[in-house]
Design a protein around this motif. Structure first.
Motif, PDB file in Angstrom:
ATOM      1  N   SER A 115     -35.082  10.858 -59.094  1.00 49.99           N
ATOM      2  CA  SER A 115     -35.968  11.383 -58.139  1.00 49.99           C
ATOM      3  C   SER A 115     -35.577  12.030 -57.098  1.00 49.99           C
ATOM      4  N   ARG A 116     -34.256  11.478 -56.516  1.00 46.00           N
ATOM      5  CA  ARG A 116     -33.648  12.557 -55.351  1.00 46.00           C
ATOM      6  C   ARG A 116     -32.869  13.458 -55.614  1.00 46.00           C
ATOM      7  N   SER A 134     -35.641  16.150 -55.893  1.00 49.58           N
ATOM      8  CA  SER A 134     -35.979  16.532 -54.578  1.00 49.58           C
ATOM      9  C   SER A 134     -35.209  17.666 -54.144  1.00 49.58           C
ATOM     10  N   ILE A 192     -41.022  11.189 -59.379  1.00 47.61           N
ATOM     11  CA  ILE A 192     -41.108   9.948 -58.404  1.00 47.61           C
ATOM     12  C   ILE A 192     -42.150   9.100 -59.108  1.00 47.61           C
ATOM     13  N   SER A 239     -40.560   5.530 -60.807  1.00 41.84           N
ATOM     14  CA  SER A 239     -41.281   3.912 -60.504  1.00 41.84           C
ATOM     15  C   SER A 239     -41.523   3.217 -61.629  1.00 41.84           C
ATOM     16  N   ILE A 288     -37.691   3.425 -55.091  1.00 42.70           N
ATOM     17  CA  ILE A 288     -38.892   4.469 -54.590  1.00 42.70           C
ATOM     18  C   ILE A 288     -39.410   3.644 -53.296  1.00 42.70           C
ATOM     19  N   VAL A 344     -41.126   9.613 -50.750  1.00 39.21           N
ATOM     20  CA  VAL A 344     -42.479  10.114 -51.076  1.00 39.21           C
ATOM     21  C   VAL A 344     -42.810  11.134 -50.051  1.00 39.21           C
ATOM     22  N   SER A 365     -40.755  14.207 -50.208  1.00 40.44           N
ATOM     23  CA  SER A 365     -41.095  14.987 -51.419  1.00 40.44           C
ATOM     24  C   SER A 365     -42.360  15.823 -51.068  1.00 40.44           C
TER      25      SER A 365
END
Length: 299
Positions: free
Chosen positions: A96-97, A100, A265, A269, A278, A283, A286
């Motif tokens: 997820s990072r 981003s 994201i 999760s 997460i 959040v 993002s």
């Protein structure tokens, strides 16, 4: 047609997000070079199939050597360098990072355009750029705050951030080269297949001179089906995004496709919670990045 193009951009975002999850799952026990090879191999096979189907329907335009050059360069920059940087980034700070960081690539695109194409940003675009950077800072802060909660084996925040920025720059250059290539050869199939084939030739050349027999051992011992799935979904996502670019404006397509970060994201999760921490800061960061890009791309 524009509505269909916007819809295809959203579909591409979903496919890219799914491919990111499979990439992360593959990197848990797999090898970066072996994974990159498998992904590009799948892209090439998909590209050949797409060109073959398009040729049967007579949808292949006249081939222009400049278009081939731009598509080939896009394949090297986006398919090899960007993915290699992203895999390293993902190993250090997670799926997820890493996504981003990827979504700030339009900021690089606009910056490059103002420097070399004399396309200057408006006040609204500058405000969007600041918002993107603030969101990025929040994302980095969330990574630092939750680092102890993530089960990394090679976790290095600074290195992850550096390769995240390199990923964004490479994806930006790749998109610019694709767009220019489409002006010479208006074919999504040719563009996708040419880039994938060029990337495959490059990685095979690298393996032949550097990895040699050790690479075969890596493929055999670190083979991971998740890389195959990643190649399928990312390849389909790229092709669908090519189609979206032909049906709608680049600005709208880019805004819609970067929803990938929010989808990633959510999927992280649900699917790889064990390896991804997460939190609310991630959040929030993002969302700031997404909101800023809306201003930047629609200046």
């Amino acid at each position: 047609m524009e509505i269909l193009g916007n819809f295809l951009a959203l579909v591409a975002a979903l496919l890219f997000a799914i491919s990111t999850i499979y990439m992360r799952l593959g990197l848990i026990q797999g090898n970066i070079i072996a994974g990159l090879f498998l992904i590009i191999l799948v892209h090439t096979l998909l590209g050949v199939c797409m060109v073959f189907i398009a040729s049967l329907s007579g949808a292949i335009p006249t081939i222009n050597y400049l278009g081939i050059i731009y598509f080939s360069l896009a394949g090297v920059v986006s398919s090899i360098l960007a993915r290699f940087f992203r895999m390293i980034c993902m190993e250090h700070i997670g799926a997820s990072r890493s996504t981003s960081f990827k979504v700030i690539s339009p900021v690089f695109t606009i910056t490059i355009g103002s420097m070399f194409l004399h396309e200057y940003m408006s006040i609204l675009a500058l405000c969007g750029t600041v918002t993107v950077l603030l969101g990025l800072i929040v994302v980095i802060y969330s990574t630092q705050g939750s680092n102890d909660e993530i089960l990394y084996t090679k976790g290095n925040i600074k290195r992850g951030v550096a390769f995240g920025l390199l990923t964004a720059l490479a994806f930006s250059l790749g998109n610019i080269l694709r767009k220019v290539g489409l002006e010479f050869i208006p074919s999504s199939e040719i563009g996708f297949a040419t880039g994938a084939f060029t990337a495959l030739v490059c990685i095979i050349t690298y393996v032949g001179y550097v990895e040699k027999k050790e690479f075969i051992d890596k493929i055999v011992h670190s083979y991971n089906i998740n890389f195959i799935y990643c190649g399928v979904f990312s390849g389909l996502g790229l092709y669908v995004f090519f189609l979206a670019l032909r049906l709608t404006t680049v600005s709208k397509a880019n805004v819609l496709v970067i929803t990938e970060v929010l989808i990633t994201i959510l999927l992280s999760s649900l699917v790889i919670r064990k390896y991804e921490a997460i939190n609310s800061r991630l959040v929030l960061g993002s969302i700031l990045v997404f909101a800023g890009l809306i201003l930047v791309i629609n200046y």
